[in-house]
Structure formats: structure tokens, C-alpha cells
Scaffold this motif. Sequence first.
Motif, short mmCIF file in Angstrom:
data_model
loop_
_atom_site.label_atom_id
_atom_site.label_comp_id
_atom_site.label_asym_id
_atom_site.label_seq_id
_atom_site.Cartn_x
_atom_site.Cartn_y
_atom_site.Cartn_z
N GLU A 96 0.84 -1.23 0.00
CA GLU A 96 0.00 0.00 0.00
C GLU A 96 0.87 1.27 0.00
OE1 GLU A 96 -0.43 -2.26 2.79
OE2 GLU A 96 -1.70 -3.42 1.42
N GLU A 97 2.17 1.10 -0.06
CA GLU A 97 3.06 2.23 0.18
C GLU A 97 3.18 3.19 -1.02
OE1 GLU A 97 3.77 -0.94 0.63
OE2 GLU A 97 4.56 -1.23 2.64
N ILE A 111 10.27 0.19 -11.30
CA ILE A 111 9.39 -0.88 -11.77
C ILE A 111 9.49 -2.09 -10.84
CG2 ILE A 111 9.06 -2.51 -13.69
CD1 ILE A 111 9.88 0.00 -15.50
N GLY A 112 10.71 -2.35 -10.34
CA GLY A 112 10.88 -3.44 -9.37
C GLY A 112 10.03 -3.18 -8.14
N ALA A 113 10.00 -1.91 -7.67
CA ALA A 113 9.17 -1.57 -6.51
C ALA A 113 7.69 -1.70 -6.86
CB ALA A 113 9.49 -0.15 -6.05
N ALA A 114 7.30 -1.20 -8.04
CA ALA A 114 5.88 -1.24 -8.44
C ALA A 114 5.36 -2.67 -8.50
CB ALA A 114 5.71 -0.56 -9.80
N LYS A 115 6.23 -3.60 -8.87
CA LYS A 115 5.81 -5.01 -8.94
C LYS A 115 5.44 -5.55 -7.57
CE LYS A 115 8.34 -6.72 -12.95
NZ LYS A 115 9.43 -7.61 -13.37
N ARG A 116 5.94 -4.89 -6.51
CA ARG A 116 5.64 -5.36 -5.14
C ARG A 116 4.45 -4.62 -4.53
NH1 ARG A 116 11.19 -7.03 -2.45
NH2 ARG A 116 12.23 -7.84 -4.29
N LYS A 118 0.36 -3.16 -4.44
CA LYS A 118 -1.01 -3.50 -4.86
C LYS A 118 -1.75 -2.18 -5.07
CE LYS A 118 -0.64 -7.53 -1.97
NZ LYS A 118 -0.49 -7.53 -0.51
N SER A 119 -2.16 -1.54 -3.94
CA SER A 119 -2.83 -0.25 -4.08
C SER A 119 -1.83 0.91 -4.05
CB SER A 119 -3.84 -0.08 -2.94
OG SER A 119 -3.16 -0.20 -1.71
N GLY A 120 -0.59 0.64 -3.71
CA GLY A 120 0.43 1.69 -3.60
C GLY A 120 0.87 2.22 -4.96
N LYS A 121 1.71 3.29 -4.91
CA LYS A 121 2.21 3.89 -6.16
C LYS A 121 3.72 4.09 -6.05
CE LYS A 121 -1.34 5.31 -8.94
NZ LYS A 121 -2.16 4.15 -8.61
#
Length: 249
Positions: A96-97, A111-116, A118-121
Amino acid sequence: MAEAVAGNVPKPDYGLDAPVTVKKMFSHGGWALAIGVVLWLVNHSEYPGPSAELLAVLGGAGVIYLGIGGFMVWSSRVAKPALRDRLLDWLELKGEERVLDVGCGRGLMLIGAAKRLKSGKATGIDIWNQADLSGNSADAAKQNAKLEGVSDRVRVETGDARKLVYPDHHFDAVVSTLAIHNIPDEEGRDQAVREMWRVLKPGGRLVIFDIFHTARYAKVLREAGASDVTLSGLGWLWCVPSRTLFARK
Ligand SMILES: C[S@@+](CC[C@H](N)C(=O)[O-])C[C@H]1O[C@@H](n2cnc3c(N)ncnc32)[C@H](O)[C@@H]1O
């Protein structure tokens, strides 16, 4: 037939770091080796000893340049992607971060972070310096996000690390890889580190992987009030000293 079609699917490309330096390494190496061989071919029957020595010197220099160029390519294409997951693991993202990648380039960490998430950005900012990364642009980062299927969780913005436009305590995690050393003066690099700390929420985590100045970044963070700052052991990717800095706010 199906395999041929599958083989044509474009893959994300996260670029080559310091492309001008890499090109110089291959060009200097190639020329030194070629000149050594040509001089040896022309002279070895008349002057076997000196021409062999010349070949050893020029050939040796050529092989060293080519080796450094090859190691730099391996550092960008193999070692850095492998490092990505270790750095992101440390952030312990739940999904959610809000994550900020400072100097995101073509989006490797972003992109590596975005893959982890769900509702976060995940937000990436950069000034898109071409000398620092091949094919560096906001469009390239967006295209990689699309290819990796995370466009909906990624925001790409133009911005300078020294003057982040975000409010205090805005992000749960901040990450930056190989970006801050590109700021030419110490005051600018200090300012960038202070900005990353400023936008981080209390309880948030910061990870910086960089070459040369990481001990200074740790000092700046401690002066800004960080008590939990750790530096990794020394690595030698791109043939220069590198470390990872971990900090909790
Ligand atoms: C070697 S690339 C690394 C890109 C990406 N972090 C990665 O690891 O693939 C360094 C990046 O830092 C960016 N950069 C340099 N100075 C910057 C600044 N003052 N503010 C924001 N980004 C900067 C460059 O444009 C470039 O994209």
C-alpha cells in the motif's frame, strides 16, 4: 511458428550506465590491440625482439581496456539487476506504500518496486541525463513499465534530486541507485540526500546504492537526525568503490 511470435515480444531495456565511458574503453582497447598487431606483423622478421615487446605492451593495454569495458557492461546488465531485489527486499513493502525512486533512469528500481505494490504507487523522478544512462528518457521508463505490466502503479516525472517538489513525510520508502554521484558538487549531493530524508515519513526506509560518496551521505543523514544508518561493505562494480546505505527514519 508460435515460438517465433513469442520471441518477438519486446523486452524491457534498462540501459547501459556511463555509455560514453564504456564506448571509450572498447575503442581505446581495440585500437591499442590493432596497432600492436600491425606493428608486429610489419616488423617481426627484421626486429623480432623489439616488435614482440611492443606487441606485449600495446596488446596488454588493449586487453586491459577491453576487460574494463566488458566488466562495465556486465555491471550494468547483470550485476545491477541482480542487486535490485536485495535492495527492495530491505524495504519490506506490504503493497500500500508510496515509493519514490530518485534518479530512476529507465525505471529499474521504480518498476521493481511497483511489482511489489497493490494499491500503492511508485514515483520516479529524473533529469534524463543522456551521459549517465543510454537511451535515458521518461518515455523509455514508461515503456518499460508498460512491458512489465505495472503502468497503473507507476508515475514518471521530470525533477531534480536537489529540489524535490513533494511535501515533508510524503513517502513510505525512498530508493536511489547510482544517481547522486552524478551531481558534480558536494553541496548539491548533500542537498539531494537531505531532500530524500525530508520527504520520507517517520518509520519510513531509505536505501541508496552509489559509487564514491556513500560515507558522506551517511554523515549528512546523521546530521539531519537519522540514528539508524548502516553502510554495506565495499563493492567494486564498474571498477570503482560502491556501497549501499540503509536508513530508517
Ligand atoms: C547511472 S543512471 C542510473 C539510473 C537508475 N537509477 C538505474 O539504476 O538504472 C543515473 C541517473 O541519475 C540521473 N540524475 C543525475 N543527476 C540527477 C539529478 N540532479 N536529479 C535527478 N536525477 C539525476 C540521470 O539522469 C540518470 O538517469
